[in-house]
Design a protein around this motif. Sequence first.
Motif, PDB file in Angstrom:
ATOM      1  N   VAL A  82      -8.962  -1.998  -7.181  1.00  0.00           N
ATOM      2  CA  VAL A  82      -8.691  -0.883  -6.276  1.00  0.00           C
ATOM      3  C   VAL A  82      -9.873   0.080  -6.242  1.00  0.00           C
ATOM      4  O   VAL A  82     -10.347   0.476  -5.177  1.00  0.00           O
ATOM      5  N   ALA A  83     -10.370   0.455  -7.421  1.00  0.00           N
ATOM      6  CA  ALA A  83     -11.522   1.366  -7.474  1.00  0.00           C
ATOM      7  C   ALA A  83     -12.747   0.732  -6.823  1.00  0.00           C
ATOM      8  O   ALA A  83     -13.505   1.390  -6.112  1.00  0.00           O
ATOM      9  N   VAL A  86     -12.277   0.965  -3.019  1.00  0.00           N
ATOM     10  CA  VAL A  86     -12.483   2.342  -2.541  1.00  0.00           C
ATOM     11  C   VAL A  86     -13.969   2.683  -2.530  1.00  0.00           C
ATOM     12  O   VAL A  86     -14.493   3.211  -1.547  1.00  0.00           O
ATOM     13  N   SER A  90     -16.252   3.332   0.818  1.00  0.00           N
ATOM     14  CA  SER A  90     -16.856   4.658   0.969  1.00  0.00           C
ATOM     15  C   SER A  90     -18.384   4.571   0.997  1.00  0.00           C
ATOM     16  O   SER A  90     -19.031   5.281   1.775  1.00  0.00           O
ATOM     17  N   THR A 140     -14.038   9.427   3.065  1.00  0.00           N
ATOM     18  CA  THR A 140     -13.403   8.102   3.065  1.00  0.00           C
ATOM     19  C   THR A 140     -12.909   7.742   1.673  1.00  0.00           C
ATOM     20  O   THR A 140     -11.793   7.247   1.501  1.00  0.00           O
ATOM     21  N   GLY A 141     -13.747   7.995   0.665  1.00  0.00           N
ATOM     22  CA  GLY A 141     -13.355   7.708  -0.709  1.00  0.00           C
ATOM     23  C   GLY A 141     -12.183   8.548  -1.173  1.00  0.00           C
ATOM     24  O   GLY A 141     -11.311   8.069  -1.904  1.00  0.00           O
ATOM     25  N   GLY A 144      -9.113   7.067   0.390  1.00  0.00           N
ATOM     26  CA  GLY A 144      -8.802   5.819  -0.314  1.00  0.00           C
ATOM     27  C   GLY A 144      -8.212   6.071  -1.690  1.00  0.00           C
ATOM     28  O   GLY A 144      -7.258   5.405  -2.101  1.00  0.00           O
ATOM     29  N   SER A 145      -8.754   7.052  -2.396  1.00  0.00           N
ATOM     30  CA  SER A 145      -8.232   7.396  -3.722  1.00  0.00           C
ATOM     31  C   SER A 145      -6.800   7.915  -3.626  1.00  0.00           C
ATOM     32  O   SER A 145      -5.938   7.550  -4.433  1.00  0.00           O
ATOM     33  N   ALA A 148      -4.475   5.176  -3.078  1.00  0.00           N
ATOM     34  CA  ALA A 148      -4.333   4.362  -4.290  1.00  0.00           C
ATOM     35  C   ALA A 148      -3.568   5.098  -5.387  1.00  0.00           C
ATOM     36  O   ALA A 148      -3.426   4.585  -6.486  1.00  0.00           O
ATOM     37  N   GLN A 150      -4.376   8.107  -6.705  1.00  0.00           N
ATOM     38  CA  GLN A 150      -5.206   8.985  -7.519  1.00  0.00           C
ATOM     39  C   GLN A 150      -5.421  10.280  -6.752  1.00  0.00           C
ATOM     40  O   GLN A 150      -5.427  10.285  -5.527  1.00  0.00           O
TER      41      GLN A 150
END
Length: 182
Positions: A82-83, A86, A90, A140-141, A144-145, A148, A150
């Motif tokens: 997942v990380a 992301v 990004s 974007t990151g 995405g985080s 997910a 976070q």
Amino acid sequence: MQGGITEAVGERAGLVALCLCAAAIGHASVIDGDPMALVWPAGGLAVAWLVTRPSMREWIVDIPLLLMVGVAMSLLTGLGVVATAVLAVSNLVAVLTVVLALRWWSPEHGHRGTPPTSTPRAMMTFLAATALGAFAGVATGAVGSLLAGQDPSPAALLVWFGRNVCGMAVVSVICLLILDRL
């Protein structure tokens, strides 16, 4: 025709090797198990590479190569799937935003493969595109985080922005200055 294909493959192999080295340097700057490197020089190499491509058609090969290098390095260093996803998305958004903004704002430098280091105006345009790209990549990151599960802190987002600006601006400018002299 054969010479052109061989040359293109050799260039891409060199790009992959340089990006792997740059990604390894970036991963070496990770502190205390934080998934974020302090600097990501591979982003700067990707910007320099795409800026100097005379045609966007070449991106059909270049973008997947750059993406695969980043994903491979993240997975090899133990970052979760997942990380990795992301960060890969990004970073790609950041690099593409820089290059597309440069092509839009300064087509004489960003569209024909001419490095944007020839005049102070061109350099300022490049740095503005880099800041925009870093912002787009971090945004974007962050999304995405959040998706997910976070919740990145504002301080973490600011550090991420600084990392992207430094990596893309410093490394790409050095690469572009070298290419300009060659």
